[in-house]
Design an enzyme around this catalytic site. Structure first.
Site, PDB file in Angstrom:
ATOM      1  N   ARG A 106       0.836  -1.179   0.000  1.00 18.26           N
ATOM      2  CA  ARG A 106       0.000   0.000   0.000  1.00 18.26           C
ATOM      3  C   ARG A 106       0.878   1.239   0.000  1.00 18.26           C
ATOM      4  O   ARG A 106       1.724   1.389   0.872  1.00 18.26           O
ATOM      5  CB  ARG A 106      -0.877  -0.040   1.252  1.00 18.26           C
ATOM      6  CG  ARG A 106      -2.226   0.530   1.061  1.00 18.26           C
ATOM      7  CD  ARG A 106      -3.070   0.215   2.259  1.00 18.26           C
ATOM      8  NE  ARG A 106      -2.481   0.710   3.497  1.00 18.26           N
ATOM      9  CZ  ARG A 106      -3.189   0.985   4.582  1.00 18.26           C
ATOM     10  NH1 ARG A 106      -4.492   0.787   4.563  1.00 18.26           N
ATOM     11  NH2 ARG A 106      -2.619   1.420   5.674  1.00 18.26           N
ATOM     12  N   THR A 110      -0.819   7.624  -0.760  1.00 13.45           N
ATOM     13  CA  THR A 110      -2.141   7.564  -1.406  1.00 13.45           C
ATOM     14  C   THR A 110      -3.027   6.479  -0.792  1.00 13.45           C
ATOM     15  O   THR A 110      -4.236   6.470  -1.013  1.00 13.45           O
ATOM     16  CB  THR A 110      -1.989   7.244  -2.902  1.00 13.45           C
ATOM     17  OG1 THR A 110      -1.456   5.912  -3.028  1.00 13.45           O
ATOM     18  CG2 THR A 110      -1.059   8.221  -3.588  1.00 13.45           C
ATOM     19  N   ASP A 202       1.197  -2.691  11.975  1.00 17.79           N
ATOM     20  CA  ASP A 202       1.525  -3.178  10.635  1.00 17.79           C
ATOM     21  C   ASP A 202       1.868  -4.666  10.728  1.00 17.79           C
ATOM     22  O   ASP A 202       2.930  -5.041  11.240  1.00 17.79           O
ATOM     23  CB  ASP A 202       2.711  -2.382  10.079  1.00 17.79           C
ATOM     24  CG  ASP A 202       3.008  -2.723   8.624  1.00 17.79           C
ATOM     25  OD1 ASP A 202       3.028  -3.934   8.293  1.00 17.79           O
ATOM     26  OD2 ASP A 202       3.206  -1.802   7.824  1.00 17.79           O
ATOM     27  N   ASP A 205       5.225  -5.870   9.123  1.00 21.66           N
ATOM     28  CA  ASP A 205       6.407  -5.455   9.885  1.00 21.66           C
ATOM     29  C   ASP A 205       6.553  -6.281  11.158  1.00 21.66           C
ATOM     30  O   ASP A 205       7.666  -6.673  11.533  1.00 21.66           O
ATOM     31  CB  ASP A 205       6.317  -3.969  10.238  1.00 21.66           C
ATOM     32  CG  ASP A 205       6.708  -3.074   9.067  1.00 21.66           C
ATOM     33  OD1 ASP A 205       7.293  -3.584   8.104  1.00 21.66           O
ATOM     34  OD2 ASP A 205       6.416  -1.865   9.135  1.00 21.66           O
TER      35      ASP A 205
HETATM   36  C1  PRP Z   1      -1.173  -4.167   4.530  1.00 24.16           C
HETATM   37  C2  PRP Z   1      -2.017  -5.402   4.766  1.00 24.16           C
HETATM   38  C3  PRP Z   1      -2.905  -5.458   3.559  1.00 24.16           C
HETATM   39  C4  PRP Z   1      -3.131  -3.991   3.273  1.00 24.16           C
HETATM   40  C5  PRP Z   1      -4.459  -3.593   3.847  1.00 24.16           C
HETATM   41  O1  PRP Z   1      -0.109  -4.465   3.695  1.00 24.16           O
HETATM   42  O2  PRP Z   1      -1.260  -6.588   4.959  1.00 24.16           O
HETATM   43  O3  PRP Z   1      -2.299  -6.086   2.444  1.00 24.16           O
HETATM   44  O4  PRP Z   1      -2.085  -3.266   3.910  1.00 24.16           O
HETATM   45  O5  PRP Z   1      -4.783  -2.288   3.501  1.00 24.16           O
HETATM   46  P1  PRP Z   1      -5.947  -1.914   2.490  1.00 24.16           P
HETATM   47  O6  PRP Z   1      -7.157  -2.746   2.854  1.00 24.16           O
HETATM   48  O7  PRP Z   1      -6.174  -0.444   2.780  1.00 24.16           O
HETATM   49  O8  PRP Z   1      -5.475  -2.150   1.099  1.00 24.16           O
HETATM   50  P2  PRP Z   1       1.153  -3.484   3.504  1.00 24.16           P
HETATM   51  O9  PRP Z   1       0.898  -2.469   2.449  1.00 24.16           O
HETATM   52  O10 PRP Z   1       1.537  -2.939   4.852  1.00 24.16           O
HETATM   53  O11 PRP Z   1       2.265  -4.437   2.924  1.00 24.16           O
HETATM   54  P3  PRP Z   1       3.091  -5.621   3.615  1.00 24.16           P
HETATM   55  O12 PRP Z   1       2.145  -6.782   3.736  1.00 24.16           O
HETATM   56  O13 PRP Z   1       4.184  -5.869   2.625  1.00 24.16           O
HETATM   57  O14 PRP Z   1       3.589  -5.150   4.957  1.00 24.16           O
END
Ligand code: PRP
Length: 211
Positions: A106, A110, A202, A205
């Site tokens: 994500r 944005t 997160d 993380d």
């Molecule tokens: C997080 C989570 C989902 C997403 C949820 O991933 O694991 O994939 O955000 O958010 P959304 O419903 O608003 O799309 P992240 O972007 O932190 O990536 P990662 O899994 O690599 O840590």
């Protein structure tokens, strides 16, 4: 277990205990990983409740009797990275499950998902897919993942989201009313950074130790 439209909210003492471990920022990475694996097994159990069976006969030591085997391929599809933490708890009880990967993160400004990797096994048209991600926040990532799986021909998809925001559930119900969401918690809301409140922070993380 409480059922809303297209949402299975799994309520179980073990799930409540493990969810609390996962929310607690003070637990070690070892405890976090173990709790995520345990809880994924239980959520996986509910996501697979519609698996088709075929009958067969087996010989018990006493006599022949009718039994069952699973009559479809199962494909677990983690949304990377954090979804990886939910895979092994499901593969433990479906040991021949295939695993497809969808890489997306994500964008921090944005809040929109960015795709960076896809790798699905052959034959997803006829398979029973379980899409897994610990967090359903805005729903952007899950929506993108479901759109992609559907364009690749997937017909049967269940989505496991450990913790869901009401906003993400509403978004998916609008975009993918055919998809069943299996979740352990529906939290209060999203904050200004689109993090789930109270959530667990997160998930990627915390699972990978990249805090
Ligand atoms: C997080 C989570 C989902 C997403 C949820 O991933 O694991 O994939 O955000 O958010 P959304 O419903 O608003 O799309 P992240 O972007 O932190 O990536 P990662 O899994 O690599 O840590």
């Amino acid at each position: 277990m409480e059922n809303h439209k297209n949402v299975t909210l799994v309520e179980h003492p073990v799930v409540a205990r493990d969810l609390t471990i996962l929310r607690n920022q003070s637990v070690s990475i070892t405890e976090f990983r173990a709790a995520l694996k345990r809880i994924s097994t239980i959520l996986g159990y509910f996501a697979l409740k519609d698996l088709p069976l075929r009958t067969l006969t087996v010989e018990t030591p006493i006599e022949e009797t009718e039994g069952y085997e699973i009559d479809t391929d199962v494909v677990v599809v983690p949304i990377l990275r954090a979804g990886l933490g939910l895979v092994n708890g499901i593969v433990d009880f479906i040991p021949d499950a295939k695993v497809g990967h969808l890489g997306m993160y994500r964008d921090e400004d944005t809040h929109q998902p960015v795709d960076y990797y896809t790798n699905l096994p052959e034959g997803i048209e006829d398979a029973y897919l379980v899409l897994v991600d610990p967090m359903l926040a805005t729903g952007g990532s899950a929506n993108d993942a479901l759109n992609y799986l559907k364009t690749q021909g997937a017909q049967q998809i269940h989505f496991i989201s450990l913790i869901s925001a009401p906003e993400g559930i509403a978004f998916l119900q609008k975009k993918h009313p055919d998809i069943q969401i299996i979740t352990a918690a529906i939290d209060d809301r999203l904050n200004d950074d689109a993090f789930i409140v109270p959530g667990l922070g997160d998930a990627g993380d915390r699972y990978f130790g990249t805090i």
